[in-house]
Scaffold this active site. Structure first.
Site, PDB file in Angstrom:
ATOM      1  N   HIS A  32      46.360  22.331  97.574  1.00  0.00           N
ATOM      2  CA  HIS A  32      45.619  21.386  96.727  1.00  0.00           C
ATOM      3  C   HIS A  32      44.439  20.775  97.472  1.00  0.00           C
ATOM      4  O   HIS A  32      43.934  19.731  97.082  1.00  0.00           O
ATOM      5  CB  HIS A  32      46.550  20.271  96.252  1.00  0.00           C
ATOM      6  CG  HIS A  32      47.800  20.753  95.615  1.00  0.00           C
ATOM      7  ND1 HIS A  32      47.796  21.519  94.485  1.00  0.00           N
ATOM      8  CD2 HIS A  32      49.111  20.598  95.962  1.00  0.00           C
ATOM      9  CE1 HIS A  32      49.049  21.815  94.149  1.00  0.00           C
ATOM     10  NE2 HIS A  32      49.864  21.271  95.035  1.00  0.00           N
ATOM     11  N   HIS A  83      50.481  23.301  89.967  1.00  0.00           N
ATOM     12  CA  HIS A  83      51.110  24.481  90.557  1.00  0.00           C
ATOM     13  C   HIS A  83      51.124  25.635  89.566  1.00  0.00           C
ATOM     14  O   HIS A  83      51.939  26.553  89.672  1.00  0.00           O
ATOM     15  CB  HIS A  83      52.545  24.176  90.987  1.00  0.00           C
ATOM     16  CG  HIS A  83      52.667  22.930  91.783  1.00  0.00           C
ATOM     17  ND1 HIS A  83      53.009  21.723  91.218  1.00  0.00           N
ATOM     18  CD2 HIS A  83      52.462  22.693  93.085  1.00  0.00           C
ATOM     19  CE1 HIS A  83      53.018  20.794  92.161  1.00  0.00           C
ATOM     20  NE2 HIS A  83      52.680  21.350  93.300  1.00  0.00           N
TER      21      HIS A  83
END
Lengths: 355, 355
Positions: free
Chosen positions: B57, B219
């Site tokens: 991320h 995700h």
């Protein structure tokens, strides 16, 4: 074509509208002809720095308009040169009387149109000079231009010369610094994927699932070779060494001096052991910053082994090719003058520090 | 799999090494267990703010370590929770005595492991609190967690609470501000493409050339619906309205208070006309900033029509999902306290202004 856009003809205009809406304290946008300019332009007594080129490389150039960097940027259609009237009107809008420096990436269309704009501006009594950015060591002569293409060094030159103008350099001093900074910078890029120009609607080239393009240009123009994907370390080592071991580069450029176009013989000297550099690892758009750090890790190793000292770095998507995955590396020799202006405050939509 | 990586098991480690090499003035990295921490930690008298989560991320969280934001960040494997020993050792490393606040995105693994770490830290005499970030309005309960997922608001809370800690807020004040800022923030994301976790080597889901996922998690976990690609304006309007019209959200969270886990009933109040907000348009990794500006343009229109005043914005790739193309929108109600800390200086690899 998977993009966050509306109608294809409106793509650039709507992106400019979004930028104007997001950063009214920093920039304004003029439409038809399109240019982005400093909200506080013209800045009294300051040389105005103007750049431009095809859209699709954001944040360059519009995202670099603001305090300490550009006074105006002229976006063309995607991957298409802006027109002379864009630069000319931008020059009129931001010239405070101290004159205008055009920073021009070396692509045939950009060069011709900036030259025309310079003639128009000069004829209107605006002091104007142009400096060419030609830093791509991958190829000499390409689909888009004669000589080396202008790539990553552009971002660094805009920052450095923008700060110098902010500090009170006059037009000739800004031009001299830009010429020097360009001569100190060398770049090379690569691509993992293609990208899609909205008006075309399909990828600008095809590439296999196990292939990459080594030495690619920022419009997807071919590089040195199509090759199989290799590990990041091997790739970074190859690219860094192409840059560091690049020989002296000689060419003739045309510059406007007191209203006359003169040919200048320029030579970029090669890097040598002991050089300090600014290292710039750039995403082509689709590669996330995490992967850029993997590249930087190896780049730092290679530079250390070659006796090149990285004293500053910039890592992120700053000169992109739409959503292309891939990256470029730029090294720019940093003397005291360049470091002073690199470190100076900058406040733009795309680059900000010190303020 | 087309990525700038070397051997798959080394991906996270080498990215951390690159970040450490690039920013030695800001951060250091400890390996085994892995955590990124402020180069000047522990900062005397200051509450330490720690976050963490799966890698992939970036720049979140490691890129937000530095002055005015996080004291430490604990990266797990890609899309995998970090382990309790990472947070525990990070807490030991950066605690100055003023205690540690864990900012925890609401994913089951993260929540459990941060709770264990909090117990371990408390047992060692470190004052510690945990605050949950749960701002994703797309789904209630998902593959990865019960309740709302923690997404874009995380970045804003880290900035705001980091500045408050820098300004001298004590642990309880930092926790109160974090709880408030989380309750003021709502987000929603979408994806144009899938992404590939290096260890898996293939895309985590498949999507047609004309499809998008509306309400996706960071995700790649499913959102509200798979649908045909629509224009950016229509998409932005849908997402903005999901956020702005979201009703009051009630749930029970577990917080550590003086070493005891207590259930707290929390309610996020809905937005109302006249609210000032920070607007955050985030790239999922593969979407270039130019497209984010097209989204921001429409977002500003929708907010204006709904009586929501955007007073600050953040536009770029800050909480990504590897190379996924797509974006998320976060709106966070901004009162004077939040604005003061939003505007405060920050100096991290991924976010910097004012210094």
């Amino acid at each position: 074509m998977k993009k966050l856009i509306n109608a294809v003809p409106d793509v650039v205009k709507e992106q400019l509208e979004g930028m104007a809406a997001a950063h009214p304290d920093l920039i304004k946008v003029h439409y038809e002809p399109d240019y982005v300019y400093r909200a506080d332009a013209p800045v009294a007594g300051k040389v105005a720095i103007i750049s431009g080129g095809g859209s699709g490389h954001e944040p360059m150039h519009g995202g670099f308009v603001g305090m300490g960097m550009l006074d105006a940027a002229c976006p063309g259609a995607v991957f298409t040169s802006p027109t002379p009237d864009q630069m000319y009107e931008a020059a009129q809008a931001v010239n405070s009387g101290a004159g205008v420096l055009f920073l021009v990436k070396n692509y045939t269309g950009d060069v011709l149109n900036f030259e025309m704009a310079a003639d128009m501006a000069y004829a209107e009594g605006i002091p104007v000079q142009n400096i060419l950015i030609d830093d791509d060591v991958a190829v000499k002569d390409s689909l888009y231009t004669a000589g080396r293409r202008g790539v990553g060094t552009t971002v660094l030159v805009e920052k450095i010369v923008g700060a110098a103008a902010e500090a009170g350099y006059n037009l000739e001093q800004c031009a001299d610094l830009a010429r020097k900074a360009n001569s100190y910078g060398r770049s090379m890029g690569m691509a993992l994927t293609s990208c899609t120009v909205p008006a075309a609607g399909k990828p600008i080239f095809e590439m296999g699932d196990d292939e990459m393009e080594f030495g690619i240009g920022i419009h997807g123009e071919p590089g040195q070779k199509r090759m199989k994907l290799i590990p990041a370390d091997e790739l970074t080592d190859m690219m860094a060494k192409e840059i560091i071991h690049d020989k002296a580069y000689s060419r003739t450029v045309r510059e406007l001096v007191d209203g006359q176009w003169v040919d200048k013989e320029l030579v970029d000297e090669p890097f040598k052991r002991g050089d300090k550099v600014i290292a710039f690892v750039n995403s082509m758009g689709g590669t996330p910053v995490s992967e850029l750090y993997a590249v930087y890790r190896k780049l730092a190793e290679v530079c250390a082994a070659e006796g090149i000292e990285i004293v500053r770095n910039l890592i992120g998507p700053y000169i992109t090719s739409l959503e292309m995955a891939g990256m470029s590396i730029t090294l720019l020799k940093a003397d005291d003058e360049i470091l002073k202006f690199w470190d100076a405050p900058v406040k733009t939509p795309g680059l900000r520090w010190g303020v």
